[in-house]
Write a protein that holds these residues in place. Structure first.
Motif, PDB file in Angstrom:
ATOM      1  N   ILE A   1       0.632  -1.026   0.232  1.00 47.96           N
ATOM      2  CA  ILE A   1      -0.269   0.104   0.242  1.00 47.96           C
ATOM      3  C   ILE A   1       0.967   1.027   0.144  1.00 47.96           C
ATOM      4  O   ILE A   1       1.181   2.794  -0.793  1.00 47.96           O
ATOM      5  CB  ILE A   1      -1.123   0.096   1.601  1.00 47.96           C
ATOM      6  N   GLU A   2       2.093   1.196   0.631  1.00 49.81           N
ATOM      7  CA  GLU A   2       2.731   2.599   0.437  1.00 49.81           C
ATOM      8  C   GLU A   2       3.252   2.266  -0.831  1.00 49.81           C
ATOM      9  O   GLU A   2       3.230   3.182  -1.252  1.00 49.81           O
ATOM     10  CB  GLU A   2       4.160   2.295   1.672  1.00 49.81           C
ATOM     11  N   HIS A   3       3.628   2.041  -0.945  1.00 52.06           N
ATOM     12  CA  HIS A   3       4.420   1.868  -3.181  1.00 52.06           C
ATOM     13  C   HIS A   3       3.576   2.651  -3.654  1.00 52.06           C
ATOM     14  O   HIS A   3       3.458   3.237  -4.336  1.00 52.06           O
ATOM     15  CB  HIS A   3       4.985   0.544  -3.112  1.00 52.06           C
TER      16      HIS A   3
ATOM     17  N   GLU B   1      -5.659   6.809   3.032  1.00 51.30           N
ATOM     18  CA  GLU B   1      -6.178   5.754   2.494  1.00 51.30           C
ATOM     19  C   GLU B   1      -6.076   4.127   2.886  1.00 51.30           C
ATOM     20  O   GLU B   1      -5.387   4.189   3.155  1.00 51.30           O
ATOM     21  CB  GLU B   1      -6.977   6.045   0.796  1.00 51.30           C
ATOM     22  N   VAL B   2      -7.264   3.429   3.396  1.00 50.82           N
ATOM     23  CA  VAL B   2      -7.019   2.250   3.694  1.00 50.82           C
ATOM     24  C   VAL B   2      -7.678   0.794   2.974  1.00 50.82           C
ATOM     25  O   VAL B   2      -8.899   0.849   3.340  1.00 50.82           O
ATOM     26  CB  VAL B   2      -6.687   2.380   5.271  1.00 50.82           C
ATOM     27  N   PRO B   3      -7.468   1.006   1.694  1.00 51.56           N
ATOM     28  CA  PRO B   3      -8.159  -0.035   0.694  1.00 51.56           C
ATOM     29  C   PRO B   3      -7.869  -0.985   1.253  1.00 51.56           C
ATOM     30  O   PRO B   3      -7.316  -1.923   1.806  1.00 51.56           O
ATOM     31  CB  PRO B   3      -7.255   0.876  -0.563  1.00 51.56           C
ATOM     32  N   ARG B   4      -9.241  -2.519   0.873  1.00 50.78           N
ATOM     33  CA  ARG B   4      -8.798  -2.619   0.870  1.00 50.78           C
ATOM     34  C   ARG B   4      -8.346  -4.441  -0.054  1.00 50.78           C
ATOM     35  O   ARG B   4      -8.297  -4.084  -1.217  1.00 50.78           O
ATOM     36  CB  ARG B   4     -10.220  -4.148   0.634  1.00 50.78           C
ATOM     37  N   MET B   5      -7.329  -5.056   0.534  1.00 50.47           N
ATOM     38  CA  MET B   5      -6.598  -5.994  -0.258  1.00 50.47           C
ATOM     39  C   MET B   5      -7.178  -7.752  -0.677  1.00 50.47           C
ATOM     40  O   MET B   5      -7.115  -7.924   0.294  1.00 50.47           O
ATOM     41  CB  MET B   5      -4.629  -6.075  -0.164  1.00 50.47           C
TER      42      MET B   5
ATOM     43  N   THR C   1      -8.910   0.825  -4.499  1.00 47.02           N
ATOM     44  CA  THR C   1      -8.984   2.121  -4.056  1.00 47.02           C
ATOM     45  C   THR C   1     -10.267   2.790  -4.170  1.00 47.02           C
ATOM     46  O   THR C   1     -11.538   2.785  -4.680  1.00 47.02           O
ATOM     47  CB  THR C   1      -7.662   2.721  -4.899  1.00 47.02           C
ATOM     48  N   ALA C   2     -10.274   4.628  -4.044  1.00 49.28           N
ATOM     49  CA  ALA C   2     -11.031   5.337  -4.215  1.00 49.28           C
ATOM     50  C   ALA C   2     -10.954   5.654  -5.156  1.00 49.28           C
ATOM     51  O   ALA C   2     -12.648   6.191  -5.513  1.00 49.28           O
ATOM     52  CB  ALA C   2     -11.054   6.398  -3.125  1.00 49.28           C
ATOM     53  N   ALA C   3     -10.006   5.801  -6.046  1.00 49.79           N
ATOM     54  CA  ALA C   3     -10.474   5.847  -7.706  1.00 49.79           C
ATOM     55  C   ALA C   3     -10.756   4.169  -8.478  1.00 49.79           C
ATOM     56  O   ALA C   3     -11.046   4.803  -9.143  1.00 49.79           O
ATOM     57  CB  ALA C   3      -9.537   6.151  -8.369  1.00 49.79           C
TER      58      ALA C   3
END
Length: 339
Positions: free
Chosen positions: A7-9, A20-24, A40-42
């Motif tokens: 996520i950081e990358h 933002e904390v997207p679901r993986m 992601t939000a997008a």
């Protein structure tokens, strides 16, 4: 690498917003990589990371730089045929990780899943042949592309050694033929080769096939791509007996569509090489370092092994008769006499 690091990358690439904390969600990455759907939000993206050791029983290590080679293949092909590859949205070369636009399974089912479900469409296989020969024709005899894909060492580690040379090392009866094919593959630099054209790496898109997983990309012999995909269709004709006729018909139509687009060399010569490679790859998917995981019944494995070895140890006329002849003699073919 933990999910948080991925996520950081993605955040550093601008794909994930600060805070933002997207679901993986882990996806099937086969034996060679980790793959996630990241919401992601997008919108969703697919993220892929190469593994140094492949998930097979044998010790099989491969250069993780293949991730960068795959990105180059996707971008190169996408430049002249954007509809047949996913769009790259970010790359982190130092981590051998990249992200692509996510293609929803409802509109882009995996071809392998369709075949297993009995939805076998020879017409779609013909489209695969047309798309594949289009890639090879567009890249044939191009020194610049050859320089960009001077990845013979990677192709050796991922394809030549585990498929051809592994069989030669463990089966003295057939050893000369796989060794000869291996030497020819590594010496022949003709067009941009995907290297893993398998139904599990092809999506059935609304407009036709979409190719994934070009980790083995190399400037080499285009006959390998045709042979590799044909091998999978013929293996499934043995595994999925009720659909054998339509699976071999799919192999036939794919080969015919491919042959029709060969413009860079003598078509007959390429189809002979593809036939010979298919015979070797059939044996490799039973006795090589990466056997086809769905071939769990020993009678099926024995039948494929016997037929492949008969081709590999027979007269030159039998082996080099061409891909179409090999398909026509396969179980399930309307001309094989095995129905």
């Amino acid at each position: 690498m933990q999910d948080e690091t991925v996520i950081e990358h993605l955040r550093a690439c601008g794909l994930v917003a600060r805070g933002e904390v997207p679901r993986m969600t882990p996806l099937s990455g086969g034996v060679s990589c980790d793959v996630w759907r990241v919401d992601t939000a997008a919108g969703p993206i697919a993220v892929k990371r190469a593994l140094p050791k492949l998930r097979v029983q044998a010790d099989w290590f491969a250069p993780v730089e293949r991730a960068e080679s795959e990105v180059r293949w996707l971008r190169r092909v996408g430049a002249f045929a954007p509809g047949i590859v996913p769009t790259i949205v970010a790359e982190v070369p130092e981590e051998h990780l990249f992200a692509m636009r996510f293609l929803e399974p409802a509109q882009h089912p995996v071809w392998k899943d369709e075949l297993i479900a009995g939805r076998v469409d020879p017409g779609f296989a013909a489209k695969v042949g047309e798309a594949l020969v289009g890639i090879h024709a567009a890249t044939a005899n191009d020194p610049a592309i050859a320089a960009d894909f001077d990845t013979g060492a990677m192709f050796h580690a991922l394809r030549v050694e585990p498929f051809l040379l592994h069989v030669a090392q463990h089966d003295a009866e057939v050893a000369p033929r796989p060794r000869a094919f291996a030497a020819d593959l590594e010496a022949r630099h003709v067009a941009l080769v995907h290297g893993d054209v398998s139904p599990k790496n092809i999506l059935v898109g609304p407009g036709g096939p979409v190719f994934l997983d070009a980790e083995c990309a190399v400037y080499g012999d285009p006959a390998f791509d045709l042979a590799f995909c044909t091998t999978h269709l013929l293996l499934k004709a043995v595994w999925l007996r009720p659909h054998a006729a339509t699976l071999t018909a799919s192999a036939t139509q794919m080969a015919e569509a491919y042959r029709a687009g060969i413009v860079w060399e003598d078509a007959e010569a390429l189809m002979r090489r593809a036939g010979a490679l298919t015979a070797a790859l059939l044996l490799a998917r039973v006795d090589g370092k990466s056997p086809a995981p769905y071939l769990t019944d020993e009678p099926d494995r024995t039948e494929i092994r016997t037929r492949a070895k008969r081709l590999l140890t027979g007269a030159d006329a039998d082996l080099y008769a061409g891909l179409e002849t090999l398909i026509a003699g396969w179980p399930g073919s309307r001309t094989s006499g095995d129905q």
